[in-house]
Scaffold this active site. Sequence first.
Site, PDB file in Angstrom:
ATOM      1  N   ASN A 119      24.766   0.006  47.599  1.00  0.00           N
ATOM      2  CA  ASN A 119      24.585  -1.349  48.140  1.00  0.00           C
ATOM      3  C   ASN A 119      25.833  -1.854  48.837  1.00  0.00           C
ATOM      4  O   ASN A 119      25.951  -3.046  49.099  1.00  0.00           O
ATOM      5  CB  ASN A 119      24.256  -2.324  46.986  1.00  0.00           C
ATOM      6  CG  ASN A 119      22.851  -2.106  46.475  1.00  0.00           C
ATOM      7  OD1 ASN A 119      22.051  -1.469  47.147  1.00  0.00           O
ATOM      8  ND2 ASN A 119      22.567  -2.598  45.301  1.00  0.00           N
ATOM      9  N   THR A 179      19.939   0.390  38.635  1.00  0.00           N
ATOM     10  CA  THR A 179      19.904   1.801  38.211  1.00  0.00           C
ATOM     11  C   THR A 179      20.603   1.880  36.868  1.00  0.00           C
ATOM     12  O   THR A 179      21.201   0.930  36.408  1.00  0.00           O
ATOM     13  CB  THR A 179      20.726   2.662  39.186  1.00  0.00           C
ATOM     14  OG1 THR A 179      21.986   2.033  39.340  1.00  0.00           O
ATOM     15  CG2 THR A 179      20.046   2.767  40.522  1.00  0.00           C
ATOM     16  N   ASP A 201      23.408  -5.758  40.654  1.00  0.00           N
ATOM     17  CA  ASP A 201      23.072  -4.407  41.129  1.00  0.00           C
ATOM     18  C   ASP A 201      24.141  -3.878  42.068  1.00  0.00           C
ATOM     19  O   ASP A 201      23.830  -3.285  43.089  1.00  0.00           O
ATOM     20  CB  ASP A 201      21.710  -4.455  41.840  1.00  0.00           C
ATOM     21  CG  ASP A 201      21.147  -3.045  41.989  1.00  0.00           C
ATOM     22  OD1 ASP A 201      20.243  -2.847  42.804  1.00  0.00           O
ATOM     23  OD2 ASP A 201      21.658  -2.161  41.290  1.00  0.00           O
ATOM     24  N   ASP A 221      22.050  -6.056  50.166  1.00  0.00           N
ATOM     25  CA  ASP A 221      20.907  -5.898  49.274  1.00  0.00           C
ATOM     26  C   ASP A 221      20.930  -6.796  48.044  1.00  0.00           C
ATOM     27  O   ASP A 221      21.238  -6.349  46.940  1.00  0.00           O
ATOM     28  CB  ASP A 221      20.834  -4.439  48.809  1.00  0.00           C
ATOM     29  CG  ASP A 221      19.492  -4.184  48.122  1.00  0.00           C
ATOM     30  OD1 ASP A 221      19.239  -3.056  47.703  1.00  0.00           O
ATOM     31  OD2 ASP A 221      18.705  -5.145  48.016  1.00  0.00           O
ATOM     32  N   LYS A 228      26.236  -1.338  43.338  1.00  0.00           N
ATOM     33  CA  LYS A 228      26.451   0.102  43.208  1.00  0.00           C
ATOM     34  C   LYS A 228      26.810   0.615  44.602  1.00  0.00           C
ATOM     35  O   LYS A 228      26.533  -0.054  45.591  1.00  0.00           O
ATOM     36  CB  LYS A 228      25.208   0.799  42.651  1.00  0.00           C
ATOM     37  CG  LYS A 228      23.915   0.548  43.398  1.00  0.00           C
ATOM     38  CD  LYS A 228      22.773   1.253  42.669  1.00  0.00           C
ATOM     39  CE  LYS A 228      21.498   1.225  43.459  1.00  0.00           C
ATOM     40  NZ  LYS A 228      20.779  -0.041  43.409  1.00  0.00           N
TER      41      LYS A 228
END
Length: 275
Positions: free
Chosen positions: A139, A169, A134, A152, A136
Site C-alpha cells: 500500500n 493481511t 493496513d 489504499d 503494508k
Amino acid sequence: PDNREWSLDDFEIGRPLGRGKFGRVYLARERKSKYVVALKIVFKQQIEKYRIHHQLRREMEIQSGLRHPNILRLYGWFHDDDRIFLILEYAQGGELYKELQKYGHLTERQAATYIASLAQALAYCHEKHVIHRDIKPENLLLDHEGRLKIADFGWSVQSKFKRHTMCGTLDYLAPEMVEKKAHDHAVDNWTLGVLCYEFLYGVPPFEAESQSDTFKRIMKVDLNFPDQPDVSSSTKDLICQLLVKDSSKRLSLQKIMEHPWIVTNANPMGSCKSG
Ligand SMILES: Cc1cc(Nc2nc(/C=C/c3ccccc3)nc3cc(N4CCN(C)CC4)ccc23)n[nH]1
C-alpha cells in the site's frame, strides 16, 4: 482540480498501472489541464458481489479529507452505469515493495526515512481520528522524488470507537487484532515495527509456513534478528520498542520521530533516491 462533476470524457486513459482485488488502476490525463492522475476503476457488480460499498465509501470519505505530503490524494470521483471511478494522485516512482523486492532490503537511511514519513503521516491521521490498519509495503507508493505515499485507505476507519473487525493481511496484524480484542490507533505503531523490520531484512518478522504459526509468533512476539544483513543495535532498539504486546507500552509516534536512529538516518526531506 475543483470538485465539479467529472466524467470519463474528461480523461484520456493511459496504460494500466495495476490490478487490485476490486478494481484496476490506470494512468490517465485530464484533457483540459493535461494534469496526470491515476484512475481507479471499480465495477459496481463487484461492489455488490463483495458487499464493499461501505468500505469503498469510507475510503472515499476518509482519503478525500486527508491532506498530507505522505498520503496519496483522492481528488474526486464519478460513476457511470456500471463503474465507479476514483481520481487519485499519480505517484511516479511506483510501488515501494517492488523496490524492496529489487534490492532484497533497504539501507538504514532509506528505512529510517520511510519510517519517519510513515510516523508523520500516521500522526496526522490519528489527529483526524483515522486508523489506517493496513499499512503494508503493497500500500506504499513513491513519488518522483522517492518520497513515500500511503495509498489504499480501503481498510481505514474512523477511530471514534474501539474497533473489533478483523482486516488486513496476516503478517502486519498486532496481537490485539489477532485476538479480536478492542484496538485503537496503537495498532499502527506495531505495524511500523513490522515494516521497519521488513525494510531492513526483506521479510516480515513473524513470517511462518502457515497462518496459525504466524498467529502464534505474533502472540508470543517471537522476534529474532538474523546475523545478516548486519543491522545497527540502534535500529533493533527501535523495533523492540514497537513490537510490544501491550499496546499502551509501544513507542508513540512522536517518540519514534525523536529516536536516535531516526534522527541520525532519516532524510528530513522525506526523499531518498534509491541506493
Ligand atoms: C494509485 C496510484 C498508482 C500510482 N503509480 C503507480 N502505481 C503502480 C501500481 C499500482 C497498483 C494499483 C492497484 C493494485 C496494484 C498496483 N505501479 C507504478 C509503476 C510505475 N513505474 C515507473 C517507475 N518504474 C521504476 C516502475 C514502474 C510508476 C507508477 C506506478 N500512482 N497512483
